[in-house]
Motif scaffolding. Structure first.
Motif, mmCIF file in Angstrom:
data_model
loop_
_atom_site.group_PDB
_atom_site.id
_atom_site.type_symbol
_atom_site.label_atom_id
_atom_site.label_comp_id
_atom_site.label_asym_id
_atom_site.label_seq_id
_atom_site.Cartn_x
_atom_site.Cartn_y
_atom_site.Cartn_z
ATOM 1 N N ALA A 31 0.639 -1.190 -0.143
ATOM 2 C CA ALA A 31 0.218 -0.031 -0.248
ATOM 3 C C ALA A 31 0.832 1.136 0.210
ATOM 4 O O ALA A 31 0.404 2.127 -0.539
ATOM 5 N N LEU A 32 2.096 1.276 0.491
ATOM 6 C CA LEU A 32 2.939 2.361 0.473
ATOM 7 C C LEU A 32 3.501 2.695 -0.840
ATOM 8 O O LEU A 32 4.026 3.976 -1.018
ATOM 9 N N LEU A 33 3.646 1.894 -1.720
ATOM 10 C CA LEU A 33 4.098 2.095 -3.006
ATOM 11 C C LEU A 33 3.091 1.923 -4.052
ATOM 12 O O LEU A 33 2.215 1.023 -4.228
ATOM 13 N N PRO A 34 2.991 2.903 -5.017
ATOM 14 C CA PRO A 34 2.108 2.825 -6.224
ATOM 15 C C PRO A 34 2.691 1.591 -7.043
ATOM 16 O O PRO A 34 3.709 1.169 -7.063
ATOM 17 N N ALA A 35 1.434 1.131 -7.921
ATOM 18 C CA ALA A 35 1.782 0.043 -8.643
ATOM 19 C C ALA A 35 2.463 0.732 -9.857
ATOM 20 O O ALA A 35 2.067 1.869 -10.318
ATOM 21 N N CYS A 36 3.718 -0.053 -10.579
ATOM 22 C CA CYS A 36 4.259 0.305 -11.573
ATOM 23 C C CYS A 36 3.111 0.404 -13.013
ATOM 24 O O CYS A 36 2.518 -0.262 -12.840
ATOM 25 N N PRO A 37 3.423 1.596 -13.400
ATOM 26 C CA PRO A 37 2.682 1.602 -14.711
ATOM 27 C C PRO A 37 3.045 0.503 -15.719
ATOM 28 O O PRO A 37 4.082 0.209 -15.844
ATOM 29 N N ALA A 38 1.832 0.042 -16.396
ATOM 30 C CA ALA A 38 2.095 -1.252 -17.287
ATOM 31 C C ALA A 38 2.994 -0.374 -18.564
ATOM 32 O O ALA A 38 2.800 0.614 -19.004
ATOM 33 N N SER A 39 4.231 -1.056 -18.815
ATOM 34 C CA SER A 39 5.033 -0.701 -19.857
ATOM 35 C C SER A 39 5.711 -1.997 -20.690
ATOM 36 O O SER A 39 5.836 -2.823 -19.862
ATOM 37 N N PRO A 40 5.953 -1.952 -21.791
ATOM 38 C CA PRO A 40 6.685 -3.113 -22.584
ATOM 39 C C PRO A 40 8.033 -3.247 -21.905
ATOM 40 O O PRO A 40 8.456 -4.304 -21.937
ATOM 41 N N GLU A 41 8.576 -2.073 -21.630
ATOM 42 C CA GLU A 41 10.041 -2.391 -21.026
ATOM 43 C C GLU A 41 10.029 -3.195 -19.903
ATOM 44 O O GLU A 41 10.863 -3.882 -19.562
ATOM 45 N N LEU A 42 9.058 -2.756 -18.821
ATOM 46 C CA LEU A 42 9.337 -3.554 -17.516
ATOM 47 C C LEU A 42 8.876 -4.995 -17.932
ATOM 48 O O LEU A 42 9.331 -5.915 -17.251
ATOM 49 N N SER A 43 7.637 -4.960 -18.616
ATOM 50 C CA SER A 43 7.551 -6.538 -18.903
ATOM 51 C C SER A 43 8.684 -7.322 -19.351
ATOM 52 O O SER A 43 8.752 -8.609 -19.207
#
Length: 200
Positions: free
Chosen positions: A44-56
């Motif tokens: 809950a303290l951290l936002p979810a990482c935005p979806a991105s092809p790079e992270l995937s």
């Protein structure tokens, strides 16, 4: 079953002390619940990482190493002890074991990470609990940017990725904790998630 109720997540640290001192040893169910609560609080303290092809792509690449190696077993330094274990080699699955904590409860330890480039790094774990990152020279905690829950259908060997923006040639200490013994041994992979552009 212990007669002491579990305390709210915001009082987690105090609750553990009260359970240990005032109520005797917590039951396995209480440890399970505490571990679940602190994991939920961390998320809950951290936002979810935005979806991105790079992270995937980073996670999919890391999954190959999580399943096939190379593997390197390491034991973290106890909190307060000199940090001599380095986990800076990319494309390597560190099989990390935490020592029993002498300062508080459960298991806890630190390892050293020295990035050779400035930018975002993804710290991927085979457990749900994350990590805290500190500048080794100053002891100041480094902000973590976001958390990525690895879908089981993408990689069964990894569960969580924490992304942080780090500076090249700066030593960092990665701190891990666990309440349950099964969470005190896990896999850690660190991969670059994004480079900083060079100036000039």
């Amino acid at each position: 079953m212990s007669s002491c109720p579990l305390l709210p997540k915001s009082l987690f640290a105090s609750g553990v002390v009260l359970l240990l001192v005032g109520c005797g040893a917590p039951t396995e169910e209480e440890w399970e619940s505490l571990e679940s609560e602190v994991t939920t609080s961390e998320a809950a303290l951290l936002p979810a990482c935005p979806a991105s092809p790079e992270l995937s792509e980073v996670v999919e690449h890391a999954c190959v190493h999580a399943e096939n190696g190379p593997f390197q077993p390491v034991t973290a330094a106890a909190l307060g002890a000199p940090v001599l274990v380095d986990v800076s080699t990319p494309h390597t699955t560190y099989k990390l074991t935490l020592p029993s904590s002498t300062q508080s409860w459960g298991w806890a330890g630190r390892v050293s990470f020295l990035p050779d480039a400035s930018g975002e790094f993804a710290f991927m774990l085979s457990r749900d609990r994350g990590l805290r990152i500190y500048d080794a020279a100053t002891g100041v905690e480094v902000a973590r940017e976001c958390r990525y829950q690895v879908p089981a259908n993408v990689c069964g060997a990894l569960k969580t990725a924490i992304v942080a923006d780090l500076q090249a040639d700066t030593e960092y200490h990665l701190e891990f904790q666990a309440l349950l013994s099964r969470n005190a041994s896990f896999s850690l992979l660190i991969e670059e998630a994004a480079h900083h552009p060079h100036a000039g």
